[in-house]
Scaffold this motif. Structure first.
Motif, PDB file in Angstrom:
ATOM      1  N   LEU A   1      -3.938   8.135   1.169  1.00  0.00           N
ATOM      2  CA  LEU A   1      -3.656   9.307   0.343  1.00  0.00           C
ATOM      3  C   LEU A   1      -4.642  10.440   0.625  1.00  0.00           C
ATOM      4  CD1 LEU A   1      -2.723   7.945  -3.200  1.00  0.00           C
ATOM      5  CD2 LEU A   1      -1.304   9.347  -1.700  1.00  0.00           C
ATOM      6  N   ILE A   2      -5.938  10.093   0.709  1.00  0.00           N
ATOM      7  CA  ILE A   2      -6.961  11.109   0.970  1.00  0.00           C
ATOM      8  C   ILE A   2      -6.759  11.716   2.350  1.00  0.00           C
ATOM      9  CG2 ILE A   2      -9.423  11.540   1.246  1.00  0.00           C
ATOM     10  CD1 ILE A   2      -8.617  11.121  -1.621  1.00  0.00           C
ATOM     11  N   PHE A   3      -6.498  10.869   3.347  1.00  0.00           N
ATOM     12  CA  PHE A   3      -6.250  11.371   4.696  1.00  0.00           C
ATOM     13  C   PHE A   3      -5.018  12.271   4.719  1.00  0.00           C
ATOM     14  CE2 PHE A   3      -8.496   7.604   6.986  1.00  0.00           C
ATOM     15  CZ  PHE A   3      -9.719   8.145   6.603  1.00  0.00           C
ATOM     16  N   GLY A   4      -3.981  11.868   3.982  1.00  0.00           N
ATOM     17  CA  GLY A   4      -2.768  12.674   3.909  1.00  0.00           C
ATOM     18  C   GLY A   4      -3.017  14.010   3.238  1.00  0.00           C
ATOM     19  N   LYS A   5      -3.834  14.020   2.191  1.00  0.00           N
ATOM     20  CA  LYS A   5      -4.174  15.245   1.477  1.00  0.00           C
ATOM     21  C   LYS A   5      -4.922  16.212   2.387  1.00  0.00           C
ATOM     22  CE  LYS A   5      -5.233  18.124  -1.897  1.00  0.00           C
ATOM     23  NZ  LYS A   5      -4.252  19.119  -2.388  1.00  0.00           N
TER      24      LYS A   5
ATOM     25  N   PHE B   1      -9.491  -0.114  -3.592  1.00  0.00           N
ATOM     26  CA  PHE B   1     -10.272   0.703  -2.668  1.00  0.00           C
ATOM     27  C   PHE B   1      -9.486   1.060  -1.409  1.00  0.00           C
ATOM     28  CE2 PHE B   1     -14.072  -1.414  -4.775  1.00  0.00           C
ATOM     29  CZ  PHE B   1     -14.360  -0.297  -5.554  1.00  0.00           C
ATOM     30  N   LEU B   2      -8.622   0.153  -0.947  1.00  0.00           N
ATOM     31  CA  LEU B   2      -7.873   0.408   0.283  1.00  0.00           C
ATOM     32  C   LEU B   2      -6.675   1.337   0.060  1.00  0.00           C
ATOM     33  CD1 LEU B   2      -7.883  -3.099   2.028  1.00  0.00           C
ATOM     34  CD2 LEU B   2      -9.109  -1.044   2.738  1.00  0.00           C
ATOM     35  N   MET B   3      -6.069   1.294  -1.135  1.00  0.00           N
ATOM     36  CA  MET B   3      -4.848   2.052  -1.370  1.00  0.00           C
ATOM     37  C   MET B   3      -5.074   3.565  -1.401  1.00  0.00           C
ATOM     38  SD  MET B   3      -4.311   1.241  -5.449  1.00  0.00           S
ATOM     39  CE  MET B   3      -2.894   2.287  -5.762  1.00  0.00           C
TER      40      MET B   3
ATOM     41  N   SER C   1     -10.463   4.180  -9.668  1.00  0.00           N
ATOM     42  CA  SER C   1     -10.710   2.746  -9.486  1.00  0.00           C
ATOM     43  C   SER C   1     -10.635   2.017 -10.820  1.00  0.00           C
ATOM     44  CB  SER C   1     -12.067   2.509  -8.820  1.00  0.00           C
ATOM     45  OG  SER C   1     -13.126   2.997  -9.616  1.00  0.00           O
ATOM     46  N   GLY C   2     -11.124   2.674 -11.883  1.00  0.00           N
ATOM     47  CA  GLY C   2     -11.059   2.061 -13.203  1.00  0.00           C
ATOM     48  C   GLY C   2      -9.630   1.855 -13.658  1.00  0.00           C
TER      49      GLY C   2
ATOM     50  N   ILE D   1       0.845  -1.203   0.000  1.00  0.00           N
ATOM     51  CA  ILE D   1       0.000   0.000   0.000  1.00  0.00           C
ATOM     52  C   ILE D   1       0.880   1.253   0.000  1.00  0.00           C
ATOM     53  CG2 ILE D   1      -1.588   1.386   1.387  1.00  0.00           C
ATOM     54  CD1 ILE D   1      -3.056  -0.840   0.067  1.00  0.00           C
ATOM     55  N   VAL D   2       1.924   1.248   0.830  1.00  0.00           N
ATOM     56  CA  VAL D   2       2.847   2.382   0.904  1.00  0.00           C
ATOM     57  C   VAL D   2       3.531   2.610  -0.441  1.00  0.00           C
ATOM     58  CG1 VAL D   2       4.987   3.238   1.937  1.00  0.00           C
ATOM     59  CG2 VAL D   2       3.250   2.161   3.378  1.00  0.00           C
ATOM     60  N   LEU D   3       3.999   1.529  -1.061  1.00  0.00           N
ATOM     61  CA  LEU D   3       4.646   1.633  -2.371  1.00  0.00           C
ATOM     62  C   LEU D   3       3.689   2.208  -3.412  1.00  0.00           C
ATOM     63  CD1 LEU D   3       6.617  -1.750  -2.532  1.00  0.00           C
ATOM     64  CD2 LEU D   3       7.599   0.543  -2.298  1.00  0.00           C
ATOM     65  N   SER D   4       2.427   1.786  -3.362  1.00  0.00           N
ATOM     66  CA  SER D   4       1.441   2.255  -4.337  1.00  0.00           C
ATOM     67  C   SER D   4       1.118   3.735  -4.155  1.00  0.00           C
ATOM     68  CB  SER D   4       0.151   1.439  -4.215  1.00  0.00           C
ATOM     69  OG  SER D   4      -0.568   1.771  -3.037  1.00  0.00           O
ATOM     70  N   MET D   5       1.343   4.261  -2.945  1.00  0.00           N
ATOM     71  CA  MET D   5       1.039   5.653  -2.645  1.00  0.00           C
ATOM     72  C   MET D   5       2.097   6.617  -3.171  1.00  0.00           C
ATOM     73  SD  MET D   5      -0.156   5.183   1.309  1.00  0.00           S
ATOM     74  CE  MET D   5       0.312   6.883   1.658  1.00  0.00           C
ATOM     75  N   ILE D   6       3.325   6.155  -3.322  1.00  0.00           N
ATOM     76  CA  ILE D   6       4.448   7.041  -3.626  1.00  0.00           C
ATOM     77  C   ILE D   6       4.241   7.876  -4.904  1.00  0.00           C
ATOM     78  CG2 ILE D   6       6.905   7.104  -4.248  1.00  0.00           C
ATOM     79  CD1 ILE D   6       7.314   4.756  -2.294  1.00  0.00           C
TER      80      ILE D   6
END
Length: 263
Positions: A192-196, A186-188, A164-165, A88-93
Motif C-alpha cells: 500500500l505504501i509503495f503504491g501510494k 506488518f507485511l500487509m 498496527s493496533g 495480502i491483496v484482499l486486505s489491501m482493497i
C-alpha cells in the motif's frame, strides 16, 4: 520545516510505526508541538514519505519472509505463498479504495486536527483493551479475515487510530494467533505504501514546492530508526500485554483533547 524538526519527526515515525500507538497520530502531535505551519497537503506528504521509510525498514527486517513469498509465487502453483499473497491483496482493497476516492478528504485530517487525534487515540486504547482480553489461539489468517482486517486498516488511515493496533486487535479478536497477526499486519501495509508513493510520483505530487532536504533527512532518520525499532519491538508486540499500549494511547489522547480544549 527545519532539519531538526525533520529528524524529530523521523525518530517519532520510526519508533511508533511498529507499536500499536498510531504513528500518524503521534506525527500530528509532534508537528503541533514543533509549531509546524505547513499546508495540509505538504504535511500529508511528509507523513507519506516517513511511512515509506518505515515500509522499507519492514522490507529489510522481513526480507527472508518476502523472498520466500516471491519464490513461492514464481513456482506458479496454488501453494502456501500464493495463498498468503492473495490474502495480502484482499486486505489491501479497502484501504486502496479509500485512498483513491477519498484522498482529498483524508488530507484535511493531516493539518493539525489535534482534537480528532486525541479522540482516535482513545478509540485505539479501547480496541487494544478488547484485544488484550481475547483468547490466544493458533488460527491462521483466512480470506474472510483478510478482508475484515483490511477494513480495519482502511479505517486506521485516520490519524490517531493505530494501523498496527487496529489490524492486530482485529486479528486477535477474530481468533488469530498473535504472532501470525503481527506478521500479517506488518507485511500487509508494504504494498500500500509503495503504491501510494508511486501514485504521488505519477500525479506530480513531489514537485519543487516541497522542501526536499527536510524530507530526505526525515526519510533517512525514519528508515534507520525503523530498522532498529522493528527488530526490537516486533518481539515486544508479540509478547507484551497490549494493555500497556492501551494505557499509553489513553494518556496521550486525553492530553491532546485537554490541550485542544484549553487553547
Amino acid at each position: 520545516m527545519s532539519i531538526f524538526e525533520a529528524i524529530v519527526l523521523g525518530i517519532v515515525q520510526g519508533l511508533t510505526e511498529f507499536l500499536p500507538v498510531s504513528s500518524s497520530g503521534h506525527l500530528e502531535l509532534a508537528k503541533a508541538i514543533l509549531g509546524d505551519t505547513s499546508m495540509a497537503e505538504e504535511s500529508m506528504m511528509m507523513t507519506v514519505v516517513l511511512h515509506f521509510a518505515t515500509a522499507l525498514s519492514t522490507v529489510v527486517v522481513f526480507r527472508k519472509d518476502i523472498l520466500e513469498i516471491l519464490k513461492g509465487l514464481f513456482q506458479f502453483k496454488w501453494n502456501e505463498q500464493t495463498q498468503f499473497s492473495l490474502k495480502i491483496v484482499l486486505s489491501m482493497i479497502p484501504a486502496a479504495l479509500v485512498g483513491v476516492f477519498l484522498n482529498d478528504q483524508i488530507e484535511k485530517f493531516f493539518g493539525g486536527a489535534i482534537l480528532l487525534v486525541g479522540c482516535m487515540l482513545l478509540l485505539t486504547a479501547v480496541l487494544l483493551i478488547l484485544a488484550d482480553r481475547a483468547k490466544n489461539t493458533e488460527k491462521n489468517v483466512g480470506y474472510k479475515e483478510a478482508i475484515i482486517i483490511g477494513i480495519a486498516q482502511a479505517i486506521a488511515i485516520l490519524p490517531g487510530i493505530s494501523r498496527s493496533g487496529a489490524t492486530i486487535s482485529t486479528s486477535v479478536l477474530l481468533g488469530i494467533d498473535r504472532s501470525k497477526s503481527a506478521r500479517f499486519s506488518f507485511l500487509m501495509v508494504v504494498p500500500l505504501i509503495f503504491g501510494k508513493i508511486a501514485k504521488d510520483i505519477l500525479d506530480g505530487a513531489f514537485s519543487s514546492s516541497f522542501e526536499v532536504v527536510p524530507m530526505a533527512v526525515g526519510f533517512v532518520t525514519a528508515f534507520v530508526t525503523g530498522i532498529i525499532a522493528c527488530t526490537w519491538m516486533i518481539s515486544l508486540v508479540k509478547k507484551a500485554k497490549l494493555m500497556w499500549f492501551s494505557v499509553w494511547c489513553a494518556v496521550v489522547g486525553s492530553i491532546a483533547i485537554i490541550y485542544t480544549l484549553i487553547n
